[in-house]
Design an enzyme around this catalytic site. Structure first.
Site, PDB file in Angstrom:
ATOM      1  N   LYS A 115       5.338  -2.347   5.423  1.00 40.44           N
ATOM      2  CA  LYS A 115       6.423  -2.146   6.413  1.00 40.44           C
ATOM      3  C   LYS A 115       6.648  -0.674   6.711  1.00 40.44           C
ATOM      4  O   LYS A 115       6.976  -0.304   7.835  1.00 40.44           O
ATOM      5  CB  LYS A 115       7.733  -2.771   5.933  1.00 40.44           C
ATOM      6  N   LYS A 215      12.330  -2.572   8.535  1.00 38.57           N
ATOM      7  CA  LYS A 215      11.955  -3.936   8.953  1.00 38.57           C
ATOM      8  C   LYS A 215      12.558  -4.267  10.319  1.00 38.57           C
ATOM      9  O   LYS A 215      11.918  -4.910  11.158  1.00 38.57           O
ATOM     10  CB  LYS A 215      12.423  -4.936   7.901  1.00 38.57           C
TER      11      LYS A 215
HETATM   12  N1  LIG Z   1       5.551  -6.771  -3.945  1.00 41.87           N
HETATM   13  C1  LIG Z   1       6.180  -7.434  -2.977  1.00 41.87           C
HETATM   14  O1  LIG Z   1       6.978  -8.360  -3.221  1.00 41.87           O
HETATM   15  C2  LIG Z   1       5.914  -7.069  -1.539  1.00 41.87           C
HETATM   16  C3  LIG Z   1       6.544  -7.823  -0.523  1.00 41.87           C
HETATM   17  C4  LIG Z   1       6.262  -7.507   0.818  1.00 41.87           C
HETATM   18  C5  LIG Z   1       5.426  -6.458   1.105  1.00 41.87           C
HETATM   19  N2  LIG Z   1       4.858  -5.736   0.088  1.00 41.87           N
HETATM   20  C6  LIG Z   1       3.992  -4.617   0.436  1.00 41.87           C
HETATM   21  O2  LIG Z   1       2.674  -4.863  -0.067  1.00 41.87           O
HETATM   22  C7  LIG Z   1       2.037  -3.626  -0.374  1.00 41.87           C
HETATM   23  C8  LIG Z   1       1.509  -3.668  -1.791  1.00 41.87           C
HETATM   24  O3  LIG Z   1       2.580  -3.837  -2.689  1.00 41.87           O
HETATM   25  P1  LIG Z   1       2.357  -4.156  -4.238  1.00 41.87           P
HETATM   26  O4  LIG Z   1       3.699  -4.568  -4.746  1.00 41.87           O
HETATM   27  O5  LIG Z   1       1.208  -5.065  -4.417  1.00 41.87           O
HETATM   28  O6  LIG Z   1       1.974  -2.701  -4.792  1.00 41.87           O
HETATM   29  P2  LIG Z   1       1.383  -2.338  -6.241  1.00 41.87           P
HETATM   30  O7  LIG Z   1       1.635  -3.437  -7.202  1.00 41.87           O
HETATM   31  O8  LIG Z   1       1.905  -0.973  -6.570  1.00 41.87           O
HETATM   32  O9  LIG Z   1      -0.202  -2.252  -6.019  1.00 41.87           O
HETATM   33  C9  LIG Z   1      -0.805  -1.194  -5.334  1.00 41.87           C
HETATM   34  C10 LIG Z   1      -2.334  -1.306  -5.553  1.00 41.87           C
HETATM   35  O10 LIG Z   1      -2.961  -0.344  -4.720  1.00 41.87           O
HETATM   36  C11 LIG Z   1      -3.825   0.485  -5.500  1.00 41.87           C
HETATM   37  N3  LIG Z   1      -3.736   1.839  -4.924  1.00 41.87           N
HETATM   38  C12 LIG Z   1      -2.608   2.512  -4.589  1.00 41.87           C
HETATM   39  N4  LIG Z   1      -2.925   3.700  -4.044  1.00 41.87           N
HETATM   40  C13 LIG Z   1      -4.273   3.767  -4.048  1.00 41.87           C
HETATM   41  C14 LIG Z   1      -5.213   4.732  -3.636  1.00 41.87           C
HETATM   42  N5  LIG Z   1      -4.814   5.879  -3.107  1.00 41.87           N
HETATM   43  N6  LIG Z   1      -6.520   4.476  -3.774  1.00 41.87           N
HETATM   44  C15 LIG Z   1      -6.934   3.317  -4.328  1.00 41.87           C
HETATM   45  N7  LIG Z   1      -6.095   2.338  -4.738  1.00 41.87           N
HETATM   46  C16 LIG Z   1      -4.793   2.576  -4.606  1.00 41.87           C
HETATM   47  C17 LIG Z   1      -3.312   0.431  -6.908  1.00 41.87           C
HETATM   48  O11 LIG Z   1      -4.405   0.676  -7.777  1.00 41.87           O
HETATM   49  P3  LIG Z   1      -4.254   0.742  -9.368  1.00 41.87           P
HETATM   50  O12 LIG Z   1      -3.839  -0.650  -9.773  1.00 41.87           O
HETATM   51  O13 LIG Z   1      -5.586   1.086  -9.884  1.00 41.87           O
HETATM   52  O14 LIG Z   1      -3.192   1.762  -9.645  1.00 41.87           O
HETATM   53  C18 LIG Z   1      -2.782  -1.013  -6.983  1.00 41.87           C
HETATM   54  O15 LIG Z   1      -3.809  -1.882  -7.328  1.00 41.87           O
HETATM   55  C19 LIG Z   1       3.089  -2.529  -0.121  1.00 41.87           C
HETATM   56  O16 LIG Z   1       2.912  -1.985   1.161  1.00 41.87           O
HETATM   57  C20 LIG Z   1       4.400  -3.291  -0.183  1.00 41.87           C
HETATM   58  O17 LIG Z   1       5.445  -2.694   0.566  1.00 41.87           O
HETATM   59  C21 LIG Z   1       5.075  -6.018  -1.218  1.00 41.87           C
END
Ligand SMILES: NC(=O)c1ccc[n+]([C@@H]2O[C@H](COP(=O)([O-])OP(=O)(O)OC[C@H]3O[C@@H](n4cnc5c(N)ncnc54)[C@H](OP(=O)(O)O)[C@@H]3O)[C@@H](O)[C@H]2O)c1
Length: 440
Positions: A115, A215
């Site tokens: 977002k 959002k």
């Molecule tokens: N979580 C929710 O409920 C939710 C809901 C709606 C939307 N979203 C959106 O979905 C997206 C992902 O969220 P998430 O909760 O899954 O995040 P997360 O758990 O922090 O996961 C991020 C992933 O991206 C990898 N990563 C981050 N920066 C990187 C880079 N520069 N190069 C390579 N890999 C990188 C990390 O690798 P490592 O594991 O190796 O550190 C990790 O695997 C975000 O934009 C968030 O706003 C999330």
């Protein structure tokens, strides 16, 4: 074998490059792998996870992909000619924006849940995608698993959307629900929400209404087919709300919710996020806990409600995989991107001072004769009519009282001016809170 109508490439399967294997990425990798047969049937072509980008190759993860799929070098994803769809799930802004643009420039389609990127750079991303003839879908960026972006861009596309209103931040709705039900103050509920994992250690983005304003910018852009940036959205958080505001609101027949509101008004749009009193018997008042709800008011379909879990790995996975499937179906069907997928022209965003609504004001005043006359004069001088004025609590020892005023429809500029003037009055000890009243 089929021909990608967007990029002109021939293919026998659809290759997917996943950026990120965290909370959402793990769910997406699991579904793409374990439900591959079902997805192939729906897409009418196999879909293959070809590479997964992470930062740390050695980390233990919720879902383990085959080691040869993991990479920490994003260039391998861009360089793979068999990756047709890049799924961006790394989060953050600048790096994610850069990766999305690079994927598009290489002729790859994109699905993202981000977002922050879509609110800040959505217009540029969608314009680049149109230029390159690729699809960019972002259903999970608002309301996670609740389908809202698809309906706005497809199912309701023929409608003129008059307004969108809703609760689009689960953390603050959890906090407000607790405050209402248990009569506790903001700070106490926040620390409990943090210990339960419902609020982040730095909760600023949620409790100050910033997350909801991102959002709303995305939704308003699509609903009103006009460009609304995150900085266009007025936002006010929930930190000033007290247990007393909830008690008084309940006595007056209202609940307090952090509302996101977008409305077409006077040839422009009004976009705002702030706490609001809403009638206790309204649909929105009954949306409790971490749930989200968005109501869209349209000319043809009337009022349409979307309700469900607005965050979490599984609902977000559902939306992201659904976007991937849609893109796959469009590739197979040779469907080119259409303008309803993106924002339209520049908009005129109405200033907050133009807003006309009703207002709740709680203030502590001296308890002596003539005080109410002085207060009502401040309102009268600014053409603000008062619907009700109630003495809530009187402290006979300190000779002060708490009063609650509800206005009739008034202009925001006049009310703000009245508050400044009230704060100058010797008989007004404190203007405790001002909350807008929305009769949804
Ligand atoms: N979580 C929710 O409920 C939710 C809901 C709606 C939307 N979203 C959106 O979905 C997206 C992902 O969220 P998430 O909760 O899954 O995040 P997360 O758990 O922090 O996961 C991020 C992933 O991206 C990898 N990563 C981050 N920066 C990187 C880079 N520069 N190069 C390579 N890999 C990188 C990390 O690798 P490592 O594991 O190796 O550190 C990790 O695997 C975000 O934009 C968030 O706003 C999330």
């Amino acid at each position: 074998m089929t021909l990608d109508g967007s990029t002109g490439k021939r293919r026998e399967s659809i290759g997917i490059g996943l950026l990120g294997l965290g909370t959402v990425g793990s769910g997406v990798a699991k579904v793409l792998t374990e439900e591959a047969d079902r997805l192939a049937e729906i897409a009418t072509m196999p879909m293959t996870l070809r590479l997964v980008l992470v930062r740390d190759l050695t980390k233990t993860r919720d879902y383990s992909v085959a080691p040869d799929l993991l990479t920490s070098d994003v260039e391998t994803v861009f360089a793979d000619p068999d990756i047709d769809i890049v799924v961006e799930l790394i989060g953050g802004v600048e790096e994610a924006y850069d990766y999305i643009c690079r994927a598009i420039s290489q002729g790859k389609h994109v699905a993202t849940a981000n977002k922050d990127v879509m609110a800040r750079h959505g217009a540029e991303i969608l314009s680049l995608a149109r230029e390159k003839g690729v699809h960019v879908l972002f259903e999970a960026s608002v309301g996670a698993g609740i389908p809202i972006i698809g309906p706005l861009t497809r199912d309701l596309a023929v409608n003129d959307v008059r307004s969108i209103s809703g609760i689009i931040n689960g953390t603050t709705n959890y906090i407000l629900t607790k405050m209402a039900k248990e009569g506790v103050d903001f700070a106490d509920v926040l620390s409990e929400a943090q210990s339960l994992g419902y609020a982040e250690s730095d909760p600023t983005n949620d409790v100050e209404g910033i997350d909801a304003s991102y959002k709303l910018a995305i939704l308003a852009t699509l609903a009103f087919r006009t460009k609304v940036a995150d900085t266009d959205v007025y936002h006010e958080g929930i930190t000033k709300l007290t247990a007393r505001d909830f008690r008084y609101a309940q006595e007056l027949g209202y609940a307090i919710k952090l509302l996101a509101l977008g409305r077409k008004e006077n040839g422009g749009v009004q976009v705002r996020v702030h706490p609001a009193l809403v009638p206790s018997d309204s649909m929105i008042a009954k949306v409790d806990g971490v749930l989200n709800a968005v109501e869209v008011d349209t000319d043809l379909a009337g009022r349409v409600l979307f309700h469900g879990r607005g965050a979490g790995a599984l609902p977000t996975t559902s939306a992201v995989v659904s976007d991937v499937l849609q893109i796959a179906q469009r590739i197979v069907g040779g469907v080119r991107p259409h303008s309803a997928d993106s924002g339209g022209d520049e908009s005129i965003v109405r200033p907050m001072t133009d807003l006309e609504t009703r207002y709740y004001l709680r203030m502590t005043v001296a308890e002596r004769p003539g005080v109410l006359a002085q207060i009502t004069k401040v309102f009268g001088d600014r053409q603000i009519s008062i619907a009700s004025i109630v003495h809530k609590e009187i402290d006979y020892d300190d000779l002060k009282a708490e009063i609650v005023i509800i206005t009739n429809l008034a202009r925001e500029a006049s009310v703000q001016d009245a508050i400044s003037q009230l704060e100058q009055l010797e008989v007004v000890i404190e203007v405790g809170n001002m909350i807008r009243v929305e009769d949804l």
